[in-house]
Scaffold this active site. Structure first.
Site, PDB file in Angstrom:
ATOM      1  N   ASN A  39      13.376 -18.181  -1.345  1.00 24.25           N
ATOM      2  CA  ASN A  39      14.056 -17.450  -0.276  1.00 24.25           C
ATOM      3  C   ASN A  39      15.548 -17.778  -0.189  1.00 24.25           C
ATOM      4  O   ASN A  39      16.200 -17.490   0.804  1.00 24.25           O
ATOM      5  CB  ASN A  39      13.387 -17.715   1.071  1.00 24.25           C
ATOM      6  CG  ASN A  39      12.051 -17.018   1.180  1.00 24.25           C
ATOM      7  OD1 ASN A  39      11.799 -16.037   0.497  1.00 24.25           O
ATOM      8  ND2 ASN A  39      11.186 -17.529   2.018  1.00 24.25           N
TER       9      ASN A  39
ATOM     10  N   HIS B 110      14.138 -19.932  11.079  1.00 17.79           N
ATOM     11  CA  HIS B 110      13.725 -19.181   9.888  1.00 17.79           C
ATOM     12  C   HIS B 110      12.249 -19.415   9.557  1.00 17.79           C
ATOM     13  O   HIS B 110      11.520 -18.490   9.264  1.00 17.79           O
ATOM     14  CB  HIS B 110      14.617 -19.568   8.701  1.00 17.79           C
ATOM     15  CG  HIS B 110      14.397 -18.732   7.486  1.00 17.79           C
ATOM     16  ND1 HIS B 110      13.325 -18.921   6.637  1.00 17.79           N
ATOM     17  CD2 HIS B 110      15.102 -17.698   6.979  1.00 17.79           C
ATOM     18  CE1 HIS B 110      13.393 -18.035   5.652  1.00 17.79           C
ATOM     19  NE2 HIS B 110      14.454 -17.277   5.834  1.00 17.79           N
ATOM     20  N   ARG B 111      11.793 -20.635   9.523  1.00 20.03           N
ATOM     21  CA  ARG B 111      10.413 -21.066   9.300  1.00 20.03           C
ATOM     22  C   ARG B 111       9.881 -20.869   7.875  1.00 20.03           C
ATOM     23  O   ARG B 111       8.701 -21.085   7.638  1.00 20.03           O
ATOM     24  CB  ARG B 111       9.447 -20.398  10.290  1.00 20.03           C
ATOM     25  CG  ARG B 111       9.770 -20.727  11.708  1.00 20.03           C
ATOM     26  CD  ARG B 111       8.705 -20.375  12.701  1.00 20.03           C
ATOM     27  NE  ARG B 111       7.974 -19.166  12.453  1.00 20.03           N
ATOM     28  CZ  ARG B 111       6.774 -18.909  12.949  1.00 20.03           C
ATOM     29  NH1 ARG B 111       6.175 -19.786  13.714  1.00 20.03           N
ATOM     30  NH2 ARG B 111       6.171 -17.780  12.707  1.00 20.03           N
ATOM     31  N   ASP B 112      10.705 -20.460   6.939  1.00 20.09           N
ATOM     32  CA  ASP B 112      10.201 -20.273   5.573  1.00 20.09           C
ATOM     33  C   ASP B 112      11.288 -20.593   4.541  1.00 20.09           C
ATOM     34  O   ASP B 112      11.505 -19.839   3.604  1.00 20.09           O
ATOM     35  CB  ASP B 112       9.681 -18.841   5.396  1.00 20.09           C
ATOM     36  CG  ASP B 112       8.756 -18.701   4.191  1.00 20.09           C
ATOM     37  OD1 ASP B 112       8.250 -19.721   3.687  1.00 20.09           O
ATOM     38  OD2 ASP B 112       8.549 -17.549   3.745  1.00 20.09           O
ATOM     39  N   ILE B 113      11.966 -21.723   4.747  1.00 18.95           N
ATOM     40  CA  ILE B 113      13.010 -22.134   3.804  1.00 18.95           C
ATOM     41  C   ILE B 113      12.328 -22.697   2.568  1.00 18.95           C
ATOM     42  O   ILE B 113      11.567 -23.669   2.656  1.00 18.95           O
ATOM     43  CB  ILE B 113      13.938 -23.207   4.415  1.00 18.95           C
ATOM     44  CG1 ILE B 113      14.573 -22.706   5.708  1.00 18.95           C
ATOM     45  CG2 ILE B 113      14.988 -23.657   3.401  1.00 18.95           C
ATOM     46  CD1 ILE B 113      15.541 -21.577   5.555  1.00 18.95           C
TER      47      ILE B 113
END
Length: 163
Positions: free
Chosen positions: A132, A125-128
């Site tokens: 989000n 995912h890289r954007d927890i």
């Protein structure tokens, strides 16, 4: 009929009715046939395979994807509108969550991530972050915003691009 024309036809059913985030090209749209509200995103940074995978899983941990069309070096995604608040909004309104609430959200978030990580190759995912993670009135945890997601590459165990 060509694929491009078919895509244009499918997208033409969704008319913009409001703005979610103009800076990030995210809008509320309404389907002219069923009159339901959806979310339309136009992405310039994306991995289409991630969105296609989410569309195919039908998991309750992610928004349902209805359309996923590449056009002019962008990805146009039509996804379900989900009523709820982000974890960031909830913390801002209520303050810190209890240990039980936090643990419960963390467990369900891990389940959502395990579906991404079980894909071969794994999707990351890289954007927890709290903004989000969406919590619905019926107490579902939904992971959103897959724009920065990518396939895991064993040759690149760390990100080298600032997003």
């Amino acid at each position: 009929m060509s694929s491009e024309i078919e895509n244009e036809c499918r997208l033409s059913y969704f008319k913009v009715i409001g703005t979610v985030n103009e800076k990030h090209n995210v809008y509320y749209v309404q389907n002219v046939e069923d009159k339901k509200i959806y979310v339309k995103k136009t992405l310039s940074v994306y991995n289409k395979d991630v969105y296609e995978y989410i569309k195919s899983t039908g998991s309750a941990f992610y928004p349902k994807i209805y359309e996923c069309v590449e056009k002019d070096n962008h990805l146009i995604v039509i996804e379900e509108y989900i009523n709820g608040d982000t974890l960031e909004e909830i913390i801002r309104k209520r303050g810190m969550l209890s240990e039980k609430e936090t643990g419960d959200i963390a467990i369900r978030l891990c389940r959502a991530l395990s579906l991404l990580h079980s894909h071969v190759p794994a999707f990351i995912h890289r954007d927890i972050k709290p903004s989000n993670i969406l919590l619905t009135p019926s107490d579902h945890v939904i992971l959103i915003d897959f724009d920065a997601s990518r396939e895991f590459d064993t040759g690149k165990p760390e990100d080298t691009v600032l997003l």
